[in-house]
Enzyme design. Structure first.
Site, PDB file in Angstrom:
ATOM      1  N   SER A   1     127.431   9.217  53.494  1.00  0.00           N
ATOM      2  CA  SER A   1     127.025  10.391  54.273  1.00  0.00           C
ATOM      3  C   SER A   1     127.646  11.695  53.812  1.00  0.00           C
ATOM      4  CB  SER A   1     127.365  10.171  55.752  1.00  0.00           C
ATOM      5  OG  SER A   1     126.621   9.102  56.278  1.00  0.00           O
TER       6      SER A   1
ATOM      7  N   LYS B   1     131.031  18.655  61.483  1.00  0.00           N
ATOM      8  CA  LYS B   1     130.044  17.653  61.876  1.00  0.00           C
ATOM      9  C   LYS B   1     130.294  17.238  63.323  1.00  0.00           C
ATOM     10  CE  LYS B   1     128.213  13.188  60.229  1.00  0.00           C
ATOM     11  NZ  LYS B   1     128.355  12.143  59.177  1.00  0.00           N
TER      12      LYS B   1
ATOM     13  N   SER C   1     124.396  11.187  56.610  1.00  0.00           N
ATOM     14  CA  SER C   1     124.236  11.636  57.978  1.00  0.00           C
ATOM     15  C   SER C   1     124.813  13.029  58.215  1.00  0.00           C
ATOM     16  CB  SER C   1     124.911  10.641  58.937  1.00  0.00           C
ATOM     17  OG  SER C   1     126.302  10.567  58.709  1.00  0.00           O
TER      18      SER C   1
END
Length: 589
Positions: free
Chosen positions: A174, A76, A150
């Site tokens: 997330s 990420k 996210s």
């Protein structure tokens, strides 16, 4: 060629010589490049030239010395990879780190190869995967739905088959919401168990690095390889021994919490209640016992994350940029953070006090449970619905996830089924801190995967007692004061003799396993926090001790045993069948 990127399958292919890391990385890099225009899963996909140093580092290395040899993984883009920009999905915030995040360094040292930096909701603020200037991430199954966020791109990297696993982060859900929407296992480990050094904070005191995998076993393997104290991370915590790799096993009978009907919210989804009921039935079939749980204090804690002072913690990261260059921050993110500058110190402490009060209530509720099951999301929302009401729909996605880090619990999102339109649907299993491997054991069994030979362990130890520690007797208070609870009254296997030992008070029995002439002895099985077992053990006087006792159903549990030398002057009371029977027969008429 359709690659099987499962950790065990990939390792077997390397060992057999049917694949090489170079072949795998070349194929997945090409596939990711082809998928990226439609899914926007990578912000920076490493080129073949950028992958070359990692491939060269594996040449001549022993496969057996590197547990993740040649395993492609995605990162990420709020987690640092040395030499590659970290953007947090905000180009104006981008910087090029000289050093990778600790967790990334660990994985590379174990032989894994980073494929690229994945897309996310800007500054990890969002649960839907559409809040990025690099493009909205669509669902891996249905194009009209979002990937979830996210950690949007990370979930897609695994779901679309370009990475064996991916790193995400989780502050409010997330690492779990995208797992549910893409049919993955999303592990949000206990806070501090995986290092967050080299991670752009969302809420520094709450952030966790998460993993996305196809199976719970893979999540267990990764956790075992990377959990541990990191001097670079002041929020890092030591992993207790009961939560190590050997804790992943086959579940035995357990108690799990189920929210009261009035606490459940499906936001108009007609399929959710039935899918959730099926998941509960599956846990029951695994040997679970459902216990109704008042979820309202958990939900109140969840509301503190955005309605309370913690929004100011998010502002501490993006606030300066927002003040100097407001156009660099997406409008929806600015809207979330706009009230943060007005949060006072008084409000912050009041919020902390309320959270602590709620945690005391929630911890007590979890004390007699092995885990709790909830839906991961109440209702999937479409991209069109997110566009029409972005804050409301995002809030609905976090209904079951926002409280987890505030209350310091471990959680794993687990695939549970599919909706009529083919969209994945899942549940979350959560429990006390440092029960990660236990939760993954339940997740493994829940998804129908083969069970390990060993039994799963959590932060509770089972203890077989046969004498003065029995419920209501003289020494039972030693268990009660350590938070123990009675699980069952049963018998040992028919291989023991019971003696009334000399001395006292208190009078004590000695239980001895014998080759011949044994009988089944009445015993009780208690459960107490593992952290209390040491102090209990040191208080046991000779000739007694703790060892393994076989129960009538064949199980072996930790329990009281007696050294043979202690039988001098003892009386064999085996014919009475147990300590209570002996005392009942000894009472005068």
């Amino acid at each position: 060629m359709n690659l099987n990127l499962n950790l065990d399958a990939l390792r077997a292919a390397y060992r057999a010589g049917t694949l090489s890391p170079r072949e795998v990385l070349t194929q997945v890099q090409a596939k990711a490049s082809a998928l990226n225009p439609d899914y926007h899963l990578f912000i920076h996909l490493l080129s073949l030239d950028e992958l070359e140093p990692y491939l060269l580092a594996l040449e001549g290395r022993d496969l057996d010395s590197l547990p993740l040899y040649g395993v492609p993984f995605a990162i990420k883009d709020n987690i640092d990879l040395a030499g590659i920009p970290t953007t947090a999905a905000c180009p104006a915030f981008a910087h090029v780190p000289e050093r990778s995040a600790t967790l990334v360094e660990q994985l590379i040292a174990l032989g894994a190869i980073p494929l690229g930096k994945t897309n996310l909701d800007q500054f990890a603020t969002g649960l839907n995967g559409t809040r990025s200037p690099y493009g909205a991430c669509r669902n891996s199954v249905l194009a009209e739905y979002p990937s979830g966020g996210s950690s949007a791109g990370s979930s897609l990297a695994v779901a679309l088959g370009v990475a064996s696993f991916a790193l995400g982060t989780d502050t409010a859900g997330s690492g779990r919401v995208p797992a549910a929407l893409n049919n993955l296992v999303g592990l949000k480990a206990t806070k501090g168990l995986l290092s967050t050094a080299g991670v752009v904070p969302a809420c520094r005191t709450l952030d966790c690095v998460t993993t996305f995998t196809a199976t719970a076993r893979e999540a267990s393997q990764l956790l075992a390889l990377t959990a541990g104290l990191d001097p670079r991370d002041e929020y890092s915590r030591t992993n207790p021994a009961w939560n190590d790799a050997t804790a992943f096993g086959a579940p035995r009978p357990f108690r799990f919490g189920v929210p009261r009907p009035q606490d459940l919210a499906f936001f108009g989804c007609t399929e959710g209640p039935g899918l959730f009921a099926q998941a509960i039935d599956r846990l029951n079939a695994m040997g679970g016992q459902a216990v109704e749980l008042d979820l309202s204090p958990f939900l109140e804690a969840a509301r503190l994350l955005y309605e309370g002072p913690w929004v100011a913690e998010r502002y501490s990261v993006a606030g300066a940029l927002m003040e100097q260059h407001p156009e660099a921050v997406l409008p929806v993110i600015r809207a979330v953070l706009t009230k943060a500058p007005g949060v006072s110190g008084v409000q912050t402490f009041r919020g902390q006090y309320r959270l602590q009060a709620l945690k005391a209530i929630c911890d007590q509720a979890l004390g007699s449970l092995d885990c709790v099951i909830t839906p991961t999301i109440g209702r999937p929302v479409t991209l069109a619905e997110l566009e029409q009401a972005p804050v409301l729909r995002n809030s609905e996605l976090g209904y079951y996830t926002n409280f987890m880090n505030l209350l310091d619990y471990a959680a794993v999102a687990v695939p549970s089924g599919f909706m009529a339109n083919g969209l994945p649907w899942g549940v979350t299993l959560f429990g006390r801190a440092f029960t990660d491997q236990y939760l993954l054991s339940l997740a493994n069994a829940f998804t129908g995967q083969a069970a390990p030979a060993s039994l799963a362990r959590n932060d509770r130890a089972r203890l077989v007692v046969c004498g003065a520690h029995l419920d209501g007797l003289a020494l039972n208070g030693q268990l009660q004061q350590r938070g123990a609870r009675l699980l069952e009254a049963t018998h040992s296997s028919p291989d023991y003799q019971l003696y009334a030992l000399a001395g006292g008070p208190p009078l004590r029995p000695g239980m001895l396993r014998v080759a011949e002439g044994g009988v089944a002895i009445e015993v009780e099985v208690w459960e107490l926090p593992s952290s209390e077992l040491g102090s209990f053990l040191t208080g046991i006087p000779a000739p007694l001790g703790l060892g393994k006792v076989q129960l009538a159903d064949g199980r072996w549990e930790t329990g009281f045993i007696c050294e043979p030398y202690g039988l001098q002057g003892a009386v064999n009371i085996s014919p009475f069948g147990g300590w209570r029977g002996y005392f009942a027969a000894s009472k005068p008429n």
